[in-house]
Design an enzyme around this catalytic site. Structure first.
Site, PDB file in Angstrom:
ATOM      1  N   LYS A 102      54.759  24.244  37.971  1.00 21.82           N
ATOM      2  CA  LYS A 102      55.446  22.962  37.744  1.00 21.82           C
ATOM      3  C   LYS A 102      55.513  22.715  36.259  1.00 21.82           C
ATOM      4  O   LYS A 102      54.664  23.180  35.510  1.00 21.82           O
ATOM      5  CB  LYS A 102      54.681  21.819  38.404  1.00 21.82           C
ATOM      6  CG  LYS A 102      55.520  20.600  38.659  1.00 21.82           C
ATOM      7  CD  LYS A 102      56.313  20.785  39.928  1.00 21.82           C
ATOM      8  CE  LYS A 102      57.076  19.545  40.322  1.00 21.82           C
ATOM      9  NZ  LYS A 102      57.463  19.614  41.727  1.00 21.82           N
TER      10      LYS A 102
HETATM   11  N1  GLU Z   1      60.975  20.185  42.665  1.00 23.41           N
HETATM   12  C1  GLU Z   1      61.105  20.555  44.026  1.00 23.41           C
HETATM   13  C2  GLU Z   1      59.777  20.454  44.743  1.00 23.41           C
HETATM   14  O1  GLU Z   1      58.899  19.713  44.345  1.00 23.41           O
HETATM   15  C3  GLU Z   1      61.782  21.919  44.192  1.00 23.41           C
HETATM   16  C4  GLU Z   1      61.066  23.072  43.577  1.00 23.41           C
HETATM   17  C5  GLU Z   1      61.857  24.368  43.578  1.00 23.41           C
HETATM   18  O2  GLU Z   1      62.900  24.437  44.162  1.00 23.41           O
HETATM   19  O3  GLU Z   1      61.366  25.329  42.961  1.00 23.41           O
HETATM   20  O4  GLU Z   1      59.555  21.048  45.755  1.00 23.41           O
END
Ligand code: GLU
Length: 414
Positions: A102
């Protein structure tokens, strides 16, 4: 309690129940890499502003790190660590071959011009480039980032290596290697698990009342699909500008149109009464979908929650104390990293398509997504009943087991 500490609390509960090997328990509790960057951006008025950003990789035992990047003034390393941690379990619980990552930048993007936002995005991405890549770590959209920002990220990386690399990020615009169905994917995943949970609870979804906190990408798509495909009544929605309710249920297409023509917020929508974000959470509805930010259902308001089913569209909307209260009240909670895994699942499809330069039809994306989400829900439900526990702990058990097996098979280097 910090967000990462809250997340660990959930994790340790599951680790204990499944009797996880104590060595593995400690390995899996720690993030692998944490990067903090401070970087200058030229502002339109000629001044230079230094911003702070992060990228965390929690675990890569099952594949490259995967997870979004958020832009928000309150982003901290602690928050990004928790979100990366949840990504590991999210990818594992739906069985896609990624680990968890993240990122985030401390910024309020609504205060930047488009040019400033582009310079910030490109410079941040070049700062974290020592960690990202199509086989290493693949970012995606999250709170306040979108396909446009992903296009800048992809282009920045591609310019640097000298050729186009589609699969370095997902959530891109369709015209440059995005996937059909990615934009609606998280909302569609929420819709699938809501249907599965309702079936399990014997709840009739035709006419069922739904309140949704957050009307961004996740909330608005969930609202549209729940009302148009399943016949639910969306009786309340909210965003940062406040909330609105209407017993008869909103026309979601009209509401989305209003939002898009009204500076991105629902404030002032004529066809409903105004309510606060806080009130929305305690409405007498069948289904509650928190789809905004973390820590919104806490020990203070959990007792007043009246929904029968909660589907967590957001990451971490319920604190561990609140979770216990809801459980005692008999409320069925579909936990975040299962409920909102539709986004990363279609990100996986996008990554595969980008690597092969071969693109799928929307029907194929949707079919594959439904299959993945249904299977994950069924596995978690089975585990939930086997251990006689809650759905969150069961989801952790399923996910931890998969990461633990991968770690054991690979062994501890050297
Ligand atoms: N930000 C989204 C989540 O928290 C998508 C993450 C992604 O597609 O890599 O799942």
């Amino acid at each position: 309690m910090g967000l990462f500490e809250s997340a660990l609390k959930q994790y340790y509960k599951a680790a204990k129940l499944m009797d996880l090997d104590p060595n593995l328990r400690e390995v899996l509790a720690h993030p692998k890499r944490e990067l903090t960057v401070h970087f200058p951006v030229k502002m339109d008025d000629g001044s230079v502003h230094v911003f702070t950003g992060y990228r965390v990789q929690h675990n890569v035992a099952r594949g490259p790190a995967k997870g979004g990047i958020r832009y928000h003034p309150a982003v901290t390393l602690d928050e990004v660590k928790a979100l990366a941690f949840w990504m590991t379990w999210k990818c594992a619980v739906v069985g896609i071959p990624f680990g968890g990552g993240k990122g985030g930048v401390q910024v309020d993007p609504s205060r930047l011009s488009m040019n400033e936002l582009e310079r910030l995005s490109r410079r941040y991405f070049s700062e974290i480039q020592i960690m990202v890549g199509p086989d290493e770590d693949i970012p995606a959209p999250d709170v306040n980032t979108n396909p446009k920002v992903m296009a800048w990220f992809m282009d920045t990386y591609s310019m640097d290596v000298g050729h186009t690399v589609l699969s370095v990020v997902t959530g891109k615009p369709l015209e440059i290697g995005g996937s059909e169905g990615r934009l609606e994917a998280t909302g569609r995943g929420v819709r699938v698990v809501a249907e599965e949970a309702a079936n399990y609870l014997g709840m009739d979804l035709r006419g069922a009342s739904v309140a949704i906190q957050g009307f961004g990408n996740v909330g608005s798509h969930a609202a549209k699909l729940l009302s148009q495909e399943l016949g639910c009544r969306i009786v309340a929605v909210s965003d940062i500008s406040g909330g609105i309710c209407n017993e008869r249920g909103f026309d979601i297409d009209e509401l989305i149109r209003y939002r898009d023509e009204n500076g991105g917020v629902i404030k002032g929508y004529p066809d409903g009464e105004s309510i606060s974000n806080e009130d929305l959470l305690t409405l007498d509805v069948d289904i509650l979908i928190p789809a905004a930010l973390e820590n919104v259902i806490t020990a203070e308001n959990a007792e007043k929650v009246r929904a029968r089913l909660i589907v967590e569209g957001a990451n971490g909307p319920i604190t561990p104390e609140a979770d216990e209260i809801l459980q005692n009240k008999g409320i069925f909670v579909v936990p975040d990293f299962l409920a909102n895994a539709g986004g990363v699942t279609v990100s996986y499809f996008e990554w595969v398509q980008g690597l092969q330069w071969y693109f799928w039809e929307i029907e194929d994306v949707r079919k594959a997504l439904h299959k993945v989400m249904k299977k994950a829900f069924a596995t978690v439900l089975k585990t939930c009943r086997y251990y006689d526990t809650d759905m969150r702990t069961a989801a952790y058990i399923v996910a931890i087991e998969r990461v633990a097996v991968a770690t054991k098979l690979r062994g501890i280097y050297p």
